[in-house]
Motif scaffolding. Sequence first.
Motif, PDB file in Angstrom:
ATOM      1  N   PRO A 137      -6.943   8.609  71.792  1.00 27.29           N
ATOM      2  CA  PRO A 137      -6.782   7.306  71.131  1.00 27.29           C
ATOM      3  C   PRO A 137      -5.468   6.639  71.519  1.00 27.29           C
ATOM      4  O   PRO A 137      -4.486   7.310  71.825  1.00 27.29           O
ATOM      5  CB  PRO A 137      -6.811   7.662  69.642  1.00 27.29           C
ATOM      6  N   GLY A 138      -5.475   5.304  71.484  1.00 27.69           N
ATOM      7  CA  GLY A 138      -4.263   4.569  71.830  1.00 27.69           C
ATOM      8  C   GLY A 138      -3.999   3.389  70.915  1.00 27.69           C
ATOM      9  O   GLY A 138      -3.053   2.629  71.131  1.00 27.69           O
ATOM     10  N   GLY A 139      -4.827   3.232  69.871  1.00 28.77           N
ATOM     11  CA  GLY A 139      -4.657   2.097  68.971  1.00 28.77           C
ATOM     12  C   GLY A 139      -4.448   2.501  67.531  1.00 28.77           C
ATOM     13  O   GLY A 139      -4.591   1.676  66.629  1.00 28.77           O
ATOM     14  N   GLY A 140      -4.122   3.763  67.303  1.00 29.59           N
ATOM     15  CA  GLY A 140      -3.828   4.200  65.945  1.00 29.59           C
ATOM     16  C   GLY A 140      -4.710   5.307  65.418  1.00 29.59           C
ATOM     17  O   GLY A 140      -4.528   5.770  64.295  1.00 29.59           O
ATOM     18  N   GLY A 141      -5.681   5.767  66.213  1.00 28.89           N
ATOM     19  CA  GLY A 141      -6.567   6.824  65.754  1.00 28.89           C
ATOM     20  C   GLY A 141      -5.817   8.063  65.277  1.00 28.89           C
ATOM     21  O   GLY A 141      -6.066   8.572  64.183  1.00 28.89           O
ATOM     22  N   ALA A 142      -4.895   8.538  66.102  1.00 29.27           N
ATOM     23  CA  ALA A 142      -4.128   9.729  65.735  1.00 29.27           C
ATOM     24  C   ALA A 142      -2.855   9.388  64.967  1.00 29.27           C
ATOM     25  O   ALA A 142      -2.370  10.201  64.181  1.00 29.27           O
ATOM     26  CB  ALA A 142      -3.776  10.529  66.997  1.00 29.27           C
TER      27      ALA A 142
END
Length: 256
Positions: A137-142
Amino acid sequence: MSVSFALKGPVGWITLERPKAMNALNFEIVKGITAQLEAWKNDPAVRAVVVTGTGPAFCAGADLKQVSAPVGPGEMDFLDTIVVFFDTLRSFPKPVIAAVNGLALAGGLETVLCCDIVIAAQSAKFGDAHSNFGVFPGGGGAAILPRKVPANVAKYLLFTGDSLPAEDMKTYGLVSEVVADGELIARVQAIGEKLAKKSPIVLSRMKKVANEAADKSAADALRHEVLELRNHQRSYDIQEGLRAFVEKRAPEFKGY
């Protein structure tokens, strides 16, 4: 165009329209929404914004065909472009409502995470899904999901790639309200119109403090709140609100 924009009264609607592709985010959609948000940012006619989708999905994430698409020297690749989109949506100074009509997966879930209020249809489901395809993820998933729901729930969604129904996500705190599928649009429009009656500058300042509070100690967050209050005491809207209270009438806010 695979995304449409409409102003319904004081509420700006952003509707993803790639139902056959589960409303997957591509360059066109991401750039289009970012540009529209910039246009609406300083438009006094727009008091709240809604993001929704058409068909069985709200958004199934990024179009994986474009994730690794080659770009020319110095050009923004898809990751650069989608990060700008998420940042623009997350920092938008007006209330943003996610009207989740169906599946919200991966980048779709991350889009939801950028919104202030989440209203979901009864049939909607939420999942991270990145792990299903070995994608990070790169938009806030983690990074953001564990701040929105309990850590064990976030890790379950991240690790398994499974989805959970709207009612469960309401229990865990991500979803504000679950409504019947056929009532979603009308309910969200009503909420947007309710927000439009509030002072725009109050909502903007509240959003700023609330968004930044998680990164501060309680003492620092309270100091920030008092500073914003001190600034707000110089505004027209607070004086108008107090006059309206004394005169027993509805206030007429101007946003400054």
